[in-house]
Design an enzyme around this catalytic site. Structure first.
Site, short mmCIF file in Angstrom:
data_model
loop_
_atom_site.label_atom_id
_atom_site.label_comp_id
_atom_site.label_asym_id
_atom_site.label_seq_id
_atom_site.Cartn_x
_atom_site.Cartn_y
_atom_site.Cartn_z
N ASP A 127 -17.21 7.00 18.58
CA ASP A 127 -17.35 5.60 18.19
C ASP A 127 -16.49 4.72 19.12
O ASP A 127 -15.50 4.12 18.67
CB ASP A 127 -16.91 5.42 16.74
CG ASP A 127 -17.27 4.04 16.18
OD1 ASP A 127 -18.10 3.36 16.80
OD2 ASP A 127 -16.74 3.66 15.12
N GLY A 172 -10.70 2.54 5.37
CA GLY A 172 -9.27 2.39 5.14
C GLY A 172 -8.73 1.15 5.82
O GLY A 172 -9.47 0.39 6.45
N GLN A 173 -7.43 0.92 5.66
CA GLN A 173 -6.80 -0.20 6.34
C GLN A 173 -5.47 0.24 6.91
O GLN A 173 -4.86 1.20 6.43
CB GLN A 173 -6.65 -1.40 5.41
CG GLN A 173 -5.72 -1.22 4.24
CD GLN A 173 -5.82 -2.41 3.29
OE1 GLN A 173 -6.90 -2.86 2.93
NE2 GLN A 173 -4.67 -2.93 2.86
N VAL A 174 -5.01 -0.47 7.96
CA VAL A 174 -3.84 -0.07 8.72
C VAL A 174 -2.70 -1.05 8.49
O VAL A 174 -2.90 -2.27 8.56
CB VAL A 174 -4.18 0.02 10.23
CG1 VAL A 174 -2.95 0.46 11.02
CG2 VAL A 174 -5.33 0.98 10.46
N ALA A 221 -5.26 -4.35 10.14
CA ALA A 221 -6.72 -4.30 10.19
C ALA A 221 -7.23 -3.72 8.89
O ALA A 221 -6.59 -2.83 8.30
CB ALA A 221 -7.19 -3.46 11.38
#
Length: 530
Positions: free
Chosen positions: A369, A219-221, A214
């Site tokens: 969230d 950030g990204q995973v 993702a």
């Protein structure tokens, strides 16, 4: 939602209570339009001046580097490194300011000009023309958010979840941002990881998938495997965010200050401050790790919900590593259950609501969230909360205050509700509590009705019923605005607005009475030590 209610006044035609970013015609155009436009111009000038002064700082740093010659080679190297760092930052900030600032200027200018243009349009054409203007400006904002990425994309995502702040056309266009963020090249991700931990990537992980699972605004995973065999999810912060986030925050405030006169009357300063706070906090992965661990401990006694385990030795301020969770996106499962297994659907949504009641009333800190991308569900219907960058702490006084409001709502004691909210820091322009009571009714009336008239076959309110309630609330806001509210309520309203959306969409059979009364009849601080 759009307000379709009418406010009748003597000798004047019916008109909406408010139109988000309205046409600025008549009385509002006479002064607030000019003031708001000047606010945008002045704000952009201040931002440009700030960037220009950074250029002055480069020159000053160059002089310091020259003077350091007398202190030796090490001093020169140190000063030159500072100079190089500042020189790299300055063009980035200037480029970002020119693109983002120009877009915001065009958006606000178009609304200011609308007041004049609308005066020459037939009444039958004005609504459609304004809708087109909203859509055109929303797309400008959306496209710039996607192009700039980082903190500005995050701001667009936050605004997309606030239909109370922006017209429906804006919400529709910005919703696209929830699932769109361009991934960072793997080479840049590898550099961040190796700089954070001072080791080659091959020593940190046995395997590391270069394709992200993702990509988000901050950030990204990536999926990876440790040398001990554990599967992990590695969230890596986009490089360079620290360089631009404060400029993005300045531009957000300029924009909201410029248009707030045309928005529903509310405590806009608090709302903007909360958005700024959440964006800044999401940059600190060490804080996120602490929050995730704390909420995980809070939820240990709640059936069917959990959080991923932290891998502390592979986490830092810019990297967060957790155990890899096997599951599916919440709404994917709910969509299936909605058609095939209504009973399981009710169980899952009961657990969802139970989890946030526990966090808010007993935990003292809650995940703020809960959109579908942040909640996974396992094959055994266990809910797994993800991404704790946006979280909100509550003081003991706030927890007790919200608990008291819930109690008073169930027995319909409006005086206690009003007195408690006033003590917590909610204030209206007039000092009269009617608008505050309308707020509470919009959030908790359905809960109270479920307890007083328990009928699981009755279902949830229709869209028309919800529109009537929202129209009533907006009417109250127009008549007597809420001028001050505690910051924690902004996030609280966001959470329960999102959760309420799940229930209204899927219409589950859930015993709300048993759930709420279970919390109201047990000691409030029972789990505080967890």
């Amino acid at each position: 939602m759009r307000d379709t209610s009418l406010n009748q006044t003597p000798n004047t035609p019916a008109e909406p209570n408010w139109q988000p970013l309205n046409d600025f015609a008549e009385r509002k155009q006479k002064d607030s339009g000019l003031k708001a436009w000047l606010a945008v111009v002045e704000g952009c000038i201040r931002a440009i001046e700030k960037t220009a002064w950074q250029g002055r700082e480069i020159a000053d740093q160059a002089i310091k580097a020259c003077k350091a010659v007398g202190r030796g080679a090490n001093a020169v190297n140190e000063e030159m490194q500072i100079l190089a760092d500042e020189a790299r930052r300055w063009p980035t900030r200037l480029k970002r300011l020119s693109k983002t600032g120009w877009m915001l200027t065009k958006v606000v200018a178009s609304y200011r000009l609308w007041g004049t243009r609308s005066a020459f349009l037939p009444t039958s054409m004005r609504e459609a023309a304004l809708a087109n203007l909203h859509q055109r400006n929303a797309r400008r904002f959306r496209d710039t958010s996607l192009e700039q990425g980082g903190a500005f994309l995050k701001i667009g995502q936050l605004l997309s979840s606030r239909p109370d702040l922006l017209p429906q056309a804006w919400v529709d266009e910005l919703t696209i941002l929830q699932d769109q963020a361009s991934p960072v090249p793997f080479e840049d991700i590898a550099v961040v990881l190796e700089q954070e931990f001072g080791q080659p990537l091959s020593e940190l992980f046995a395997d590391f998938d270069p394709e992200p699972l993702a990509a988000a605004s901050i950030g990204q995973v990536h999926r990876a495997r440790l040398h001990d065999g554990r599967e992990v999810a590695v969230k890596v912060q986009r490089p360079g965010l620290d360089e631009v986030v404060e400029l993005d925050m300045t531009l957000l405030k300029v924009f909201m200050d410029a248009v707030k006169s045309a928005l529903p009357p509310m405590d806009m300063d608090t709302i903007v401050s909360e958005i700024q706070r959440t964006v800044r906090e999401e940059l600190d992965y060490e804080r996120e790790a602490r929050v995730m661990t704390q909420i995980g401990a809070q939820l240990a006694g709640v059936n069917g919900i959990t959080t991923p385990a932290l891998v502390a030795e592979h986490s830092s301020r810019h990297v967060l590593t957790t155990e890899f969770v096997h599951g599916r996106k919440l709404t994917t499962v709910l969509d299936e259950l909605h058609h095939t297994d209504p009973e399981r659907l009710g169980v899952v949504l009961h657990r969802l609501l139970d989890a946030w009641f526990s966090q808010v009333l007993h935990g003292g800190v809650f995940h703020a969230d809960p959109h579908p991308g942040n909640i996974m569900i396992t094959d055994h219907d266990t809910l797994v909360l993800l991404d704790f960058g946006c979280a909100q702490s509550l003081s003991d006084a706030a927890r007790h205050g919200y608990f008291r409001v819930l109690q008073a709502c169930v027995v319909d004691d409006q005086k206690v509700i009003a007195d408690t909210l006033t003590a917590m820091g909610f204030t209206t322009r007039s000092g009269n509590p009617d608008t505050l009571l309308a707020f509470v009714a919009a959030i908790l009336d359905q809960v109270r009705n479920a307890i007083i008239y328990p009928d699981p076959d009755k279902g949830w309110p229709s869209a028309e019923e919800m529109m009537q309630q929202v129209s009533h609330l907006l009417g109250r806001l127009e008549h007597d605005p809420v001028e001050k509210m505690p910051g924690d309520f902004i996030m609280l309203a966001r959470v329960f607005g999102t959760l309420g959306g799940f229930f209204l969409h899927y219409q589950p059979k859930v015993d709300i009475a048993a759930l709420v009364l279970g919390y109201l009849t047990r000691p409030l601080d029972k789990q505080q030590a967890a």
